[in-house]
Design a protein around this motif. Structure first.
Motif, PDB file in Angstrom:
ATOM      1  N   GLU A   7       0.844  -1.188   0.000  1.00 25.25           N
ATOM      2  CA  GLU A   7       0.000   0.000   0.000  1.00 25.25           C
ATOM      3  C   GLU A   7       0.882   1.241   0.000  1.00 25.25           C
ATOM      4  N   GLU A   8       0.497   2.221  -0.805  1.00 23.55           N
ATOM      5  CA  GLU A   8       1.275   3.445  -0.880  1.00 23.55           C
ATOM      6  C   GLU A   8       1.068   4.282   0.375  1.00 23.55           C
ATOM      7  N   GLY A   9       2.178   4.800   0.902  1.00 24.58           N
ATOM      8  CA  GLY A   9       2.092   5.648   2.077  1.00 24.58           C
ATOM      9  C   GLY A   9       1.510   7.017   1.742  1.00 24.58           C
ATOM     10  N   VAL A  10       0.678   7.532   2.619  1.00 24.09           N
ATOM     11  CA  VAL A  10       0.067   8.851   2.433  1.00 24.09           C
ATOM     12  C   VAL A  10       0.423   9.718   3.627  1.00 24.09           C
ATOM     13  N   GLU A  11       0.890  10.942   3.350  1.00 23.69           N
ATOM     14  CA  GLU A  11       1.232  11.845   4.449  1.00 23.69           C
ATOM     15  C   GLU A  11      -0.034  12.230   5.208  1.00 23.69           C
ATOM     16  N   GLN A  12       0.051  12.113   6.535  1.00 24.48           N
ATOM     17  CA  GLN A  12      -1.114  12.393   7.364  1.00 24.48           C
ATOM     18  C   GLN A  12      -0.745  13.420   8.431  1.00 24.48           C
ATOM     19  N   ASN A  13      -1.633  14.377   8.656  1.00 21.54           N
ATOM     20  CA  ASN A  13      -1.472  15.335   9.744  1.00 21.54           C
ATOM     21  C   ASN A  13      -2.246  14.817  10.943  1.00 21.54           C
ATOM     22  N   ASP A  44      -8.951   3.856  11.461  1.00 20.36           N
ATOM     23  CA  ASP A  44      -9.014   5.323  11.548  1.00 20.36           C
ATOM     24  C   ASP A  44      -7.883   5.927  10.721  1.00 20.36           C
ATOM     25  N   ASN A  45      -7.915   7.239  10.562  1.00 22.44           N
ATOM     26  CA  ASN A  45      -6.915   7.927   9.745  1.00 22.44           C
ATOM     27  C   ASN A  45      -5.757   8.480  10.559  1.00 22.44           C
ATOM     28  N   ASP A  46      -5.720   8.188  11.856  1.00 23.85           N
ATOM     29  CA  ASP A  46      -4.640   8.690  12.698  1.00 23.85           C
ATOM     30  C   ASP A  46      -3.478   7.707  12.806  1.00 23.85           C
ATOM     31  N   THR A  47      -3.594   6.529  12.198  1.00 23.97           N
ATOM     32  CA  THR A  47      -2.565   5.500  12.313  1.00 23.97           C
ATOM     33  C   THR A  47      -1.556   5.634  11.178  1.00 23.97           C
ATOM     34  N   THR A  48      -0.267   5.653  11.509  1.00 22.66           N
ATOM     35  CA  THR A  48       0.784   5.709  10.489  1.00 22.66           C
ATOM     36  C   THR A  48       1.630   4.438  10.457  1.00 22.66           C
ATOM     37  N   GLU A  49       1.627   3.654  11.539  1.00 27.20           N
ATOM     38  CA  GLU A  49       2.340   2.380  11.550  1.00 27.20           C
ATOM     39  C   GLU A  49       1.736   1.472  12.619  1.00 27.20           C
ATOM     40  N   TYR A  50       2.175   0.205  12.604  1.00 22.23           N
ATOM     41  CA  TYR A  50       1.621  -0.797  13.513  1.00 22.23           C
ATOM     42  C   TYR A  50       2.744  -1.585  14.169  1.00 22.23           C
ATOM     43  N   LYS A 105      -0.070   2.930  15.891  1.00 23.21           N
ATOM     44  CA  LYS A 105       0.818   3.952  16.454  1.00 23.21           C
ATOM     45  C   LYS A 105       0.862   5.162  15.519  1.00 23.21           C
ATOM     46  N   ASN A 106       1.265   6.282  16.063  1.00 25.01           N
ATOM     47  CA  ASN A 106       1.724   7.425  15.265  1.00 25.01           C
ATOM     48  C   ASN A 106       2.723   8.203  16.111  1.00 25.01           C
ATOM     49  N   GLU A 107       3.169   9.314  15.603  1.00 24.69           N
ATOM     50  CA  GLU A 107       4.236  10.054  16.296  1.00 24.69           C
ATOM     51  C   GLU A 107       3.797  10.617  17.634  1.00 24.69           C
ATOM     52  N   LEU A 108       2.477  10.643  17.878  1.00 28.51           N
ATOM     53  CA  LEU A 108       1.979  11.198  19.135  1.00 28.51           C
ATOM     54  C   LEU A 108       1.685  10.127  20.184  1.00 28.51           C
ATOM     55  N   GLY A 109       1.758   8.844  19.787  1.00 22.47           N
ATOM     56  CA  GLY A 109       1.535   7.802  20.789  1.00 22.47           C
ATOM     57  C   GLY A 109       0.931   6.543  20.188  1.00 22.47           C
ATOM     58  N   GLU A 110       0.507   5.641  21.075  1.00 21.67           N
ATOM     59  CA  GLU A 110      -0.059   4.356  20.680  1.00 21.67           C
ATOM     60  C   GLU A 110      -1.567   4.343  20.891  1.00 21.67           C
ATOM     61  N   GLY A 111      -2.240   3.486  20.122  1.00 23.63           N
ATOM     62  CA  GLY A 111      -3.662   3.268  20.302  1.00 23.63           C
ATOM     63  C   GLY A 111      -3.913   1.916  20.948  1.00 23.63           C
ATOM     64  N   PRO A 112      -5.171   1.560  21.136  1.00 22.69           N
ATOM     65  CA  PRO A 112      -5.493   0.261  21.752  1.00 22.69           C
ATOM     66  C   PRO A 112      -5.180  -0.890  20.797  1.00 22.69           C
ATOM     67  N   ALA A 113      -4.740  -2.021  21.343  1.00 25.95           N
ATOM     68  CA  ALA A 113      -4.395  -3.194  20.545  1.00 25.95           C
ATOM     69  C   ALA A 113      -5.651  -3.932  20.102  1.00 25.95           C
ATOM     70  N   SER A 114      -5.533  -4.661  19.025  1.00 29.81           N
ATOM     71  CA  SER A 114      -6.624  -5.507  18.555  1.00 29.81           C
ATOM     72  C   SER A 114      -6.866  -6.646  19.537  1.00 29.81           C
ATOM     73  N   GLU A 115      -8.005  -7.293  19.395  1.00 23.66           N
ATOM     74  CA  GLU A 115      -8.247  -8.505  20.164  1.00 23.66           C
ATOM     75  C   GLU A 115      -7.228  -9.565  19.749  1.00 23.66           C
ATOM     76  N   PRO A 116      -6.589 -10.279  20.695  1.00 24.17           N
ATOM     77  CA  PRO A 116      -5.603 -11.294  20.310  1.00 24.17           C
ATOM     78  C   PRO A 116      -6.260 -12.489  19.624  1.00 24.17           C
ATOM     79  N   VAL A 117      -5.521 -13.109  18.699  1.00 20.87           N
ATOM     80  CA  VAL A 117      -5.974 -14.343  18.051  1.00 20.87           C
ATOM     81  C   VAL A 117      -4.927 -15.422  18.277  1.00 20.87           C
TER      82      VAL A 117
END
Length: 529
Positions: A283-289, A321-327, A369-381
């Motif tokens: 997937e192509e990376g898109v710059e996000q604010n 969501d659109n706030d995620t830049t990496e995982y 994750k993004n440069e401002l912090g981490e989000g909640p993790a997915s349900e484990p499988v």
């Protein structure tokens, strides 16, 4: 059951058939072998007995149960199959359908049926369905309802009009289809008063030509998980069920709603992470604010596994969501030293998790994750890897080989630029490995640990047998296969056949010895075995 002691090319079966009420009967067979043809004449226990049979192959067709649909009226049956060292042939009387068995009409009309499809010929397919998944030809038709019109089957070419067919049992053969054509299939239950809901649509491609007597649940498709951004029609490659319920060592494979099987790998084909990832476009990376850390967890986390490949899986998930830049991809398992945790970081919504251990239990989850912090993790499988395949490599007591990470001086011809590992070979030379990934690597050889590591040439192929140097029994897949005179002349080791000691001299150029940029041998590196 009868085990044939030699490879067979043609198989002829002679029998007679009709319907009777069966008692316990003994089957007898007369076998005549001439050249590469084995003729088997099955002696009927009763003049009115109808027979059915299947072939179970050993070798590259191991665990492949090929159903034989015997024609009626005592006509002979003939087919061609791949020659293997041994075959198991089984023929038995068919239990008679007791037409007195009737349905109560209390079928579940609200719950969609599970539909499984297998190719029988290039123009016909076998459909099989039920409230639980089953393999075609599994079980006894006596357990199914036989009330006339109890099921309706529909099928069509993609985006064409539906053709409908009623069926009194839970399987049927649809014929007069076009070869090499994509069809959509569905089934629903009926009773006298109303009809139930249609099953989830299944797309199946009819085959082009040849003999197709191995119905398997390759085409089962679940819409609950969608691991592909391009789980195009991939229904003939990916399935919620493996083609074989058990692995190469007879252990039951792990099945769960979040697990998808890639079913197209042949038993003698090495595992390939690169090939599997080709179904997951980058997937192509898109710059996000971004204005805050991610708020929502990734959803629909799916484990994609390849039959016969316990050393890796591909995890796939949906962005929410659109706030995620990496995982962060977190893998957990329990080893001899307690809990082991591995963390990968990616900017894609899929990744390969490598160097898994056979017959181990793993837990996976993904954290945004993004440069401002981490989000909640997915349900484990959860996922349990299958057994190591003895056709790839073998544990040898007292001869454990350990790959040691070591930066060596290598000849320049390679398509891999990852970490380097070395080990000693059985004939006093060093093998050097440079990784593309754990299952694709460049193989080198050297006389000394501190000397130059050279390419290995092949005088009769393109290095397929060089997988011996990483202790794999398989003939490997290799990189670009050029003729020797299309390759630059250079110094290196070379040989012609597996088990043959290597010589040192010219490879490429006018030497008649080719060399390649990478190998896939089925053996993961680094590793200890």
């Amino acid at each position: 059951m009868y085990i044939l002691p030699q490879p067979t090319v043609s198989l002829l079966l002679f029998y007679c058939c009709s319907l009777i009420t069966l008692r316990r009967q003994n089957m007898k067979v007369r076998i005549n072998a001439t050249g590469d043809t084995i003729v088997m004449k099955f002696v009927r226990p009763n003049a009115d007995t109808k027979l059915e049979g299947y072939i179970l192959g050993y070798g590259s067709s191991m665990f492949s149960k090929q159903f034989i649909q015997l024609p009626e009226n005592g006509l002979p049956y003939e087919t061609e199959i791949d020659a293997e060292p041994k075959y198991l042939i089984a023929v038995q009387p068919i239990p008679v359908n007791d037409v007195k068995k009737q349905c109560t009409g209390n079928v579940n009309l609200e719950k969609p049926l599970h539909l499984v499809i297998g190719s029988v010929t290039p123009t016909s397919v076998l459909l099989s369905w039920g409230t639980l998944l089953k393999t075609p030809y599994e079980g006894n038709i006596m357990n199914d309802c036989l009330e006339d019109g109890n099921y309706t089957v529909r099928y069509r070419e993609r985006n064409r009009k539906w053709t409908y067919q009623t069926c009194p049992a839970s399987d049927t053969v649809i014929d007069s289809l076009k070869p090499n054509t994509a069809y959509e299939f569905g089934v629903r239950p009926n009773n006298k008063e109303r009809s139930g809901v249609w099953s989830k649509p299944v797309i199946h491609n009819t085959n082009m030509s040849g003999t197709y007597l191995n119905p398997s649940p390759l085409s089962f498709h679940s819409s609950n998980h969608s691991p592909f951004k391009s789980t195009g029609d991939n229904s003939s490659v990916f399935s919620s069920l493996p083609t074989s319920e058990v692995d190469a060592m007879g252990k039951k494979r792990f099945v769960a709603p979040h697990v998808i099987y890639k079913t197209d790998k042949k038993p003698d084909e090495p595992c390939s992470i690169t090939k599997s990832l080709s179904f997951f476009p980058e997937e192509e990376g898109v710059e996000q604010n971004v204005t805050a850390p991610p708020r929502l967890p990734p959803s629909n986390l799916t484990v994609v596994t390849v039959e016969g490949c316990p050393s890796f899986v591909i995890l796939d998930w949906e962005k929410t969501d659109n706030d995620t830049t990496e995982y962060e991809v977190i893998s957990r398992t329990h080893g001899p030293n307690g809990e082991e945790v591995s963390i990968l970081t990616t900017n894609q919504t899929h990744t390969a998790v490598e160097n898994l251990k056979p017959e181990n239990s793993y837990e996976f989850k993904v954290k945004p994750k993004n440069e401002l912090g981490e989000g909640p993790a997915s349900e484990p499988v959860l996922f349990n890897t299958e057994s190591a395949d003895p056709r790839v490599s073998e544990n040898v007591s007292g001869k454990d080989a350990i790959w040691t990470q070591f930066p060596f001086k290598a000849d320049s011809y390679s398509e891999c630029n990852g970490k380097q590992y070395v080990k000693r070979t059985w004939y006093r030379k060093f093998v050097g490995i440079q990784l593309c990934n754990s299952l694709r690597y460049k193989i080198y050889m050297s006389d000394s640990l501190t000397g130059r590591f050279y390419n290995i040439g092949d005088q009769t192929g393109h290095g397929e047998d060089h997988c011996q140097f990483v202790d794999s029994f398989l003939d490997g897949q290799t990189g670009s296969q050029l003729l020797a005179n299309q390759l630059p002349s250079r110094s290196g080791f070379y040989r012609a056949m597996r088990q043959e000691p290597v010589n040192f001299g010219e490879i490429g150029g006018n030497s008649h010895a080719t060399y390649v940029g990478w190998y896939e041998c089925g053996t993961p590196i680094p590793g200890k075995w």
